[in-house]
Design a protein around this motif. Structure first.
Motif, short mmCIF file in Angstrom:
data_model
loop_
_atom_site.label_atom_id
_atom_site.label_comp_id
_atom_site.label_asym_id
_atom_site.label_seq_id
_atom_site.Cartn_x
_atom_site.Cartn_y
_atom_site.Cartn_z
N GLU A 125 -40.68 79.35 52.99
CA GLU A 125 -40.58 79.14 51.55
C GLU A 125 -41.76 78.35 51.02
OE1 GLU A 125 -37.50 77.10 48.31
OE2 GLU A 125 -36.78 77.73 50.29
N ARG A 126 -42.30 78.81 49.91
CA ARG A 126 -43.43 78.14 49.27
C ARG A 126 -43.01 77.63 47.90
NH1 ARG A 126 -46.47 77.20 53.46
NH2 ARG A 126 -47.91 76.36 51.89
N PRO A 127 -43.81 76.78 47.27
CA PRO A 127 -43.47 76.29 45.93
C PRO A 127 -43.33 77.43 44.92
CG PRO A 127 -45.20 74.96 46.88
CD PRO A 127 -45.02 76.12 47.80
N TYR A 128 -42.56 77.17 43.89
CA TYR A 128 -42.34 78.16 42.83
C TYR A 128 -43.66 78.63 42.24
CZ TYR A 128 -40.65 80.05 38.35
OH TYR A 128 -40.40 80.85 37.27
N PHE A 129 -44.59 77.69 42.01
CA PHE A 129 -45.87 78.04 41.42
C PHE A 129 -46.87 78.46 42.50
CE2 PHE A 129 -44.06 75.50 37.96
CZ PHE A 129 -44.25 76.39 36.91
#
Length: 261
Positions: free
Chosen positions: A243-247
């Motif tokens: 999982e990566r940041p939303y942005f």
């Protein structure tokens, strides 16, 4: 030749009205001259919040250019799937902004990136035109994250021009399912289009292996929190499937034009 006017503008010096200002993806240096003029001339600076007590990202980007004499107006835009709370928030924001303008004040509404590209300010704009059609309104475009990501890649030694010659550019939020993404990739390949996928976030866990199976992972560009101090811009192959940041976003090119240096 007449040069540009100096930026010596006093707070609240503009006539009453609302200006939507795109502040760019993160770096305060990417604010446009027009955006900076509007911000400096405003008596009231409005900005979105995802939840009560949160820090507004748009306000954080513009913070170096704000003055203590300017009144802040945080506007709650809840990031929820239900339509009713979001519509209510857009209407409330439109009413609050129109009231400030009606009181004779110059107001800006700050927006991350550009004011018209997947922007909350676009919904406020529509609500204003419906509920307060006579409110004086101006829009100042900002630098979109996809453009800033390609520029950051070039600065980091990665040659990744956003679009060349007759290439198309297809900008989309990352699909929710692998089937949707497969269809999108096939469309982009058929149209010789560069595909920009925004709001990657947790979807990267299944997007990465899908791109690897299709043989396009190595040439794809991954960008995370573009313009912020912790910015990451690198080959997508270098980013683990987690999982990566939303942005975060992806730029995917499945083929290059025939004529290149």
């Amino acid at each position: 030749m007449v040069g540009p006017a100096p930026l010596e503008i006093s707070v609240g010096s503009a006539p009453p009205g609302l200006t939507l200002v795109g502040v760019g993806p993160g770096d305060p240096e990417l604010l446009t001259v027009a955006g900076l003029r509007a911000i400096r001339a405003a008596a009231v600076v409005a900005y979105p919040l995802a939840r009560e007590g949160a820090e507004g990202m748009a306000a954080a980007i513009a913070a170096p250019w704000l003055e203590q004499r300017q009144r802040r107006l945080p506007l709650l835009f809840p990031m929820v799937p239900e339509a009713a709370p979001r519509i209510a928030a857009w209407h409330a924001a439109a009413d609050a902004l129109a009231a400030e303008v009606a009181a004779g004040l110059p107001v800006v509404l700050l927006c991350e990136g550009d004011v018209s590209l997947f922007a909350s300010s676009s919904y406020v704009l529509l609500a204003l035109r419906q509920r307060h059609p006579h409110c004086p309104l101006h829009l100042v475009p900002g630098v979109p994250a996809v453009c800033a990501a390609a520029a950051a890649a070039g600065a980091a030694g990665i040659a990744w021009p956003l679009a060349l010659q007759s290439e198309a550019l297809l900008i989309r939020p990352t699909p929710e399912t692998a089937v949707e993404l497969e269809t999108l990739l096939e469309r982009a390949a058929g149209e010789a289009a560069v595909l920009a996928l925004l709001k990657l976030g947790q979807r990267w866990r299944w997007v990465r292996p899908l791109l690897e199976r299709r043989g396009v992972l190595e040439g794809a560009l991954f960008a995370q929190r573009v313009g912020w101090p912790d910015q990451l811009v690198t080959s997508a192959a270098a980013v683990p499937a987690e999982e990566r940041p939303y942005f975060s976003l992806l730029l995917i090119r499945q083929g290059w034009p025939e004529v290149l240096p």
